[in-house]
Design an enzyme around this catalytic site. Structure first.
Site, PDB file in Angstrom:
ATOM      1  N   ALA A 121       1.075  80.423 -18.376  1.00  0.00           N
ATOM      2  CA  ALA A 121       1.406  81.283 -19.517  1.00  0.00           C
ATOM      3  C   ALA A 121       0.177  81.945 -20.138  1.00  0.00           C
ATOM      4  O   ALA A 121       0.305  82.866 -20.938  1.00  0.00           O
ATOM      5  CB  ALA A 121       2.131  80.460 -20.577  1.00  0.00           C
TER       6      ALA A 121
ATOM      7  N   ARG B 205     -10.938  85.443 -20.329  1.00  0.00           N
ATOM      8  CA  ARG B 205     -12.262  85.578 -19.707  1.00  0.00           C
ATOM      9  C   ARG B 205     -12.286  86.540 -18.527  1.00  0.00           C
ATOM     10  O   ARG B 205     -13.343  86.954 -18.067  1.00  0.00           O
ATOM     11  CB  ARG B 205     -12.761  84.175 -19.285  1.00  0.00           C
ATOM     12  CG  ARG B 205     -13.136  83.311 -20.467  1.00  0.00           C
ATOM     13  CD  ARG B 205     -13.213  81.841 -20.101  1.00  0.00           C
ATOM     14  NE  ARG B 205     -11.891  81.215 -20.026  1.00  0.00           N
ATOM     15  CZ  ARG B 205     -11.673  79.912 -19.825  1.00  0.00           C
ATOM     16  NH1 ARG B 205     -12.701  79.101 -19.684  1.00  0.00           N
ATOM     17  NH2 ARG B 205     -10.451  79.423 -19.776  1.00  0.00           N
TER      18      ARG B 205
ATOM     19  N   LYS C 105      -3.339  86.682 -16.036  1.00  0.00           N
ATOM     20  CA  LYS C 105      -4.292  85.996 -15.168  1.00  0.00           C
ATOM     21  C   LYS C 105      -3.694  85.542 -13.843  1.00  0.00           C
ATOM     22  O   LYS C 105      -4.255  85.785 -12.773  1.00  0.00           O
ATOM     23  CB  LYS C 105      -4.832  84.783 -15.915  1.00  0.00           C
ATOM     24  CG  LYS C 105      -5.755  83.921 -15.118  1.00  0.00           C
ATOM     25  CD  LYS C 105      -5.917  82.599 -15.817  1.00  0.00           C
ATOM     26  CE  LYS C 105      -7.324  82.092 -15.672  1.00  0.00           C
ATOM     27  NZ  LYS C 105      -7.556  80.883 -16.439  1.00  0.00           N
TER      28      LYS C 105
ATOM     29  N   GLY D  56      -2.041  76.516 -26.104  1.00  0.00           N
ATOM     30  CA  GLY D  56      -2.772  75.512 -25.346  1.00  0.00           C
ATOM     31  C   GLY D  56      -1.936  74.843 -24.269  1.00  0.00           C
ATOM     32  O   GLY D  56      -0.706  74.967 -24.243  1.00  0.00           O
TER      33      GLY D  56
ATOM     34  N   GLY E 207      -1.795  77.003 -12.778  1.00  0.00           N
ATOM     35  CA  GLY E 207      -1.460  78.258 -12.104  1.00  0.00           C
ATOM     36  C   GLY E 207      -2.661  79.077 -11.692  1.00  0.00           C
ATOM     37  O   GLY E 207      -2.536  80.060 -10.963  1.00  0.00           O
TER      38      GLY E 207
ATOM     39  N   ASN F 202     -11.369  81.202 -13.865  1.00  0.00           N
ATOM     40  CA  ASN F 202     -11.396  81.689 -15.239  1.00  0.00           C
ATOM     41  C   ASN F 202     -12.096  83.031 -15.370  1.00  0.00           C
ATOM     42  O   ASN F 202     -11.846  83.772 -16.307  1.00  0.00           O
ATOM     43  CB  ASN F 202     -12.097  80.676 -16.140  1.00  0.00           C
ATOM     44  CG  ASN F 202     -11.304  79.374 -16.257  1.00  0.00           C
ATOM     45  OD1 ASN F 202     -10.077  79.398 -16.163  1.00  0.00           O
ATOM     46  ND2 ASN F 202     -11.977  78.276 -16.448  1.00  0.00           N
TER      47      ASN F 202
ATOM     48  N   ALA G 270      -2.441 119.286  21.026  1.00  0.00           N
ATOM     49  CA  ALA G 270      -3.372 119.248  19.898  1.00  0.00           C
ATOM     50  C   ALA G 270      -2.925 120.200  18.793  1.00  0.00           C
ATOM     51  O   ALA G 270      -2.479 121.308  19.063  1.00  0.00           O
ATOM     52  CB  ALA G 270      -4.761 119.639  20.380  1.00  0.00           C
TER      53      ALA G 270
HETATM   54  C1  UD1 Z   1      -8.323  73.336 -18.149  1.00  0.00           C
HETATM   55  C2  UD1 Z   1      -8.520  71.927 -18.710  1.00  0.00           C
HETATM   56  C3  UD1 Z   1      -9.862  71.391 -18.215  1.00  0.00           C
HETATM   57  C4  UD1 Z   1      -9.907  71.424 -16.696  1.00  0.00           C
HETATM   58  C5  UD1 Z   1      -9.598  72.816 -16.159  1.00  0.00           C
HETATM   59  C6  UD1 Z   1      -9.425  72.764 -14.677  1.00  0.00           C
HETATM   60  C7  UD1 Z   1      -7.367  71.924 -20.862  1.00  0.00           C
HETATM   61  C8  UD1 Z   1      -7.530  71.945 -22.325  1.00  0.00           C
HETATM   62  N1  UD1 Z   1      -8.489  71.977 -20.154  1.00  0.00           N
HETATM   63  O1  UD1 Z   1      -9.352  74.141 -18.717  1.00  0.00           O
HETATM   64  O2  UD1 Z   1     -10.046  70.048 -18.668  1.00  0.00           O
HETATM   65  O3  UD1 Z   1     -11.184  70.990 -16.265  1.00  0.00           O
HETATM   66  O4  UD1 Z   1      -8.374  73.311 -16.720  1.00  0.00           O
HETATM   67  O5  UD1 Z   1      -9.265  74.044 -14.138  1.00  0.00           O
HETATM   68  O6  UD1 Z   1      -6.276  71.813 -20.383  1.00  0.00           O
HETATM   69  N2  UD1 Z   1      -2.020  77.902 -20.051  1.00  0.00           N
HETATM   70  C9  UD1 Z   1      -0.728  77.982 -20.496  1.00  0.00           C
HETATM   71  N3  UD1 Z   1      -0.490  78.047 -21.847  1.00  0.00           N
HETATM   72  C10 UD1 Z   1      -1.504  77.981 -22.749  1.00  0.00           C
HETATM   73  C11 UD1 Z   1      -2.821  77.885 -22.291  1.00  0.00           C
HETATM   74  C12 UD1 Z   1      -3.058  77.835 -20.929  1.00  0.00           C
HETATM   75  O7  UD1 Z   1       0.213  78.032 -19.701  1.00  0.00           O
HETATM   76  O8  UD1 Z   1      -1.193  78.030 -23.942  1.00  0.00           O
HETATM   77  C13 UD1 Z   1      -2.269  77.876 -18.592  1.00  0.00           C
HETATM   78  C14 UD1 Z   1      -3.223  78.947 -18.115  1.00  0.00           C
HETATM   79  O9  UD1 Z   1      -2.508  80.124 -17.764  1.00  0.00           O
HETATM   80  C15 UD1 Z   1      -3.865  78.292 -16.898  1.00  0.00           C
HETATM   81  C16 UD1 Z   1      -3.801  76.805 -17.208  1.00  0.00           C
HETATM   82  O10 UD1 Z   1      -2.891  76.646 -18.268  1.00  0.00           O
HETATM   83  O11 UD1 Z   1      -3.137  78.568 -15.722  1.00  0.00           O
HETATM   84  C17 UD1 Z   1      -5.147  76.240 -17.634  1.00  0.00           C
HETATM   85  O12 UD1 Z   1      -5.600  76.948 -18.766  1.00  0.00           O
HETATM   86  P1  UD1 Z   1      -7.082  77.471 -18.876  1.00  0.00           P
HETATM   87  O13 UD1 Z   1      -7.244  78.200 -20.150  1.00  0.00           O
HETATM   88  O14 UD1 Z   1      -7.486  78.138 -17.638  1.00  0.00           O
HETATM   89  O15 UD1 Z   1      -7.845  76.069 -19.002  1.00  0.00           O
HETATM   90  P2  UD1 Z   1      -9.353  75.760 -18.629  1.00  0.00           P
HETATM   91  O16 UD1 Z   1     -10.222  76.254 -19.696  1.00  0.00           O
HETATM   92  O17 UD1 Z   1      -9.644  76.179 -17.259  1.00  0.00           O
HETATM   93 CA    CA Z   2      -8.625  77.473 -15.748  1.00  0.00          CA
END
Ligand code: UD1
Ligand code: CA
Length: 485
Positions: free
Chosen positions: A26, A31, A38, A95, A118, A246, A399
């Site tokens: 979601a 970044r 994403k 989150g 994802g 990311n 041709a």
């Molecule tokens: C997350 C982990 C981190 C881990 C890393 C591995 C958390 C807080 N941190 O960090 O410990 O090392 O993944 O790759 O979980 N997403 C949602 N809804 C939200 C926020 C995020 O569905 O509200 C999804 C994003 O689309 C993504 C996944 O969750 O696919 C992870 O989120 P992302 O922001 O990439 O987390 P990281 O900072 O990579």
């Molecule tokens: Ca990530």
């Protein structure tokens, strides 16, 4: 370590072992600095999310997979709808923990949930199964897949209760690391297994007391541990599988990794790929044995290439089907095209969607085809446009031949039957039909149907003015003399 297979099977088939897979998809991907969601960014020619879904589908049926979507949800849903997975919408992205909260209604119907990220597309189905099996056999409340990375920057770190223990104390995100924790190289992969009962019993304890003000799923480790439940770490021997994306730099790295693996798989299956680091081969592409791929070739989408072919440099093929023994000479572009066995294409041919080149046919330099069928052993070797054309077998297209298929409003079809000879520089004004075995004189403009086995001439008769050029030169020379004097 894993217990015996028998024990795993017993645990997996026992009562209370119904698994769902939730895929976190979601997030906005701030970044990446992109207007696109994403998880729809592509690596290996396929959206990130599609890779994760493929791996998940090898573990549980699509109906037990829940993609949690939110940012640009309609686009994400549309892109992967064909996989048959279920969707849960996380309205606000507060989150990773909040994402799982949004899926509470769907997930409480299951005993366990495997949570996948994802944005980490290299995960394999065997690793997902390993998490599942470990979780079941060890009767954990939460199992965290971890990895040892040389450079753990950006990832959450896994704090074990004691060195060597598989019990986890907590996961700490990069920004919240204490100084003493900064040397930890064991990262949280973002892949977990949970028992759903304790997960949803305790999930409301998540608090947004972190630099991002989000509800972190990672905090469930400490919460469940505090509730005296088993929180375990399972370290993967394949750390490259957990790489997330990311940033653009990470995306490109994953793409390169995936394509390198693809080339290795192709080579292991008998395909030669010269200078594989220069080739772009999407992960779904199939190629038969003894086919040779030269440097700087792109094979994209669902392209399938037969055995004993040679694809020469700077050619790009997207969603094309090539039979065996096809030669594609340098600089050829093809999209949604079928090319029959033994055909020779290029150099510099442009085959647009709907083109069908028959067995043994030749399409040469600067020939463009669009929705055109060229029959068996027919040839269009030089500087030609064939659009909306049905061309039989054994036909020679001279041709510079042009099918005039468009009157500014509508498109019309040109039919050329078997054995026709079209002389060079002919224009065929569609709709038109040239009957079997007919002959079109060079430089003709053909506007009426041509009966079989006849000759069609459509050009002005040549006239000769004897001495005209010499007289003109003399006249001009005389004029110049007069001007000077
Ligand atoms: C997350 C982990 C981190 C881990 C890393 C591995 C958390 C807080 N941190 O960090 O410990 O090392 O993944 O790759 O979980 N997403 C949602 N809804 C939200 C926020 C995020 O569905 O509200 C999804 C994003 O689309 C993504 C996944 O969750 O696919 C992870 O989120 P992302 O922001 O990439 O987390 P990281 O900072 O990579
Ligand atoms: Ca990530």
């Amino acid at each position: 370590m894993l217990k015996s297979n028998r024990k795993i099977r017993a645990a997996a088939s026992g009562k209370g072992s119904k698994f769902a897979i939730a895929i976190l998809a979601a997030g906005k991907g701030t970044r990446l600095k992109s207007k696109h969601p994403k998880v729809l960014h592509e690596v290996g020619g396929k959206p990130l999310l599609a890779h994760v879904i493929s791996a998940a589908r090898r573990v549980v049926p699509a109906r037990d997979i829940y993609a949690i979507i939110g940012h640009e949800a309609h686009l994400v849903r549309q892109a992967v709808a064909a996989t048959g997975v279920e969707f849960v919408v996380q309205k606000e992205q507060r989150g990773t923990g909040h994402a799982i909260m949004s899926a509470r209604d769907a997930l409480t119907n299951y005993d366990h949930v495997l949570v996948l990220s994802g944005d980490a597309p290299l995960i394999s189905s065997s690793t997902i199964e390993r998490i599942r099996d470990y979780h079941l056999v060890e009767r954990a409340a939460m199992t965290i897949l971890t990895a040892l990375l040389d450079d753990p920057t950006g990832y959450g770190r896994v704090i074990r209760q004691a060195p060597g223990s598989d019990r986890v104390e907590a996961i700490v995100e990069q920004k919240s690391l204490k100084k003493s924790q900064q040397t930890i190289h064991e990262i949280n992969s973002g892949f977990y297994a949970f028992d759903t009962e304790p997960l949803f019993e305790h999930i409301d304890q998540l608090a947004a007391d972190n630099p991002h003000g989000e509800l972190y799923l990672t905090d469930m480790a400490a919460i469940l541990k505090k509730a005296k439940l088993r929180v375990l770490a399972l370290q993967t021997p394949q750390p490259c599988e957990v790489m997330g994306s990311n940033t653009r730099a990470e995306l490109v790295l994953l793409d390169r990794q995936m394509r390198a693996t693809k080339c290795q798989q192709l080579m292991a299956a008998g395909v030669t790929v010269y200078y594989p680091e220069t080739c772009v081969i999407d992960c779904e592409v199939e190629i038969g044995a003894d086919t040779i791929i030269e440097p700087f070739v792109q094979l994209l989408g669902t392209t399938r290439i037969g055995a004993d072919c040679r694809i020469r440099s700077f050619s790009v093929m997207k969603d094309c089907q090539l039979g065996d023994q096809v030669t594609v000479r340098p600089g050829t572009l093809g999209e949604q095209v079928r090319i029959g066995r033994g055909a020779v294409i290029g150099p510099y041919s442009h085959l647009r969607p709907g083109s069908d080149v028959g067995e043994g046919a030749h399409v040469g330099n600067f020939v463009e085809m669009k929705k055109a069928r060229l029959g068996k052993n027919s040839k269009a070797n030089h500087l030609t446009y064939l659009g909306d054309a049905e061309i039989g077998s054994g036909v020679n297209i001279g041709a510079g031949t042009i099918t005039c298929n468009y009157d500014g409003v509508n498109k019309y079809t040109t039919v050329i039957e078997d054995g026709v000879f079209v002389g060079s520089d002919a224009t065929l004004v569609a709709p038109i039909k040239v009957g079997q075995g007919a002959y079109i004189a060079a430089a003709s403009c053909i506007t009426d149907d041509v009966p079989s086995h006849s000759l069609a001439l459509g050009r002005a008769r040549q006239t000769i003015k004897e001495g005209w050029a010499r007289e003109r030169r003399d006249r001009l020379a005389q004029a110049r003399e007069t001007k000077k004097s």
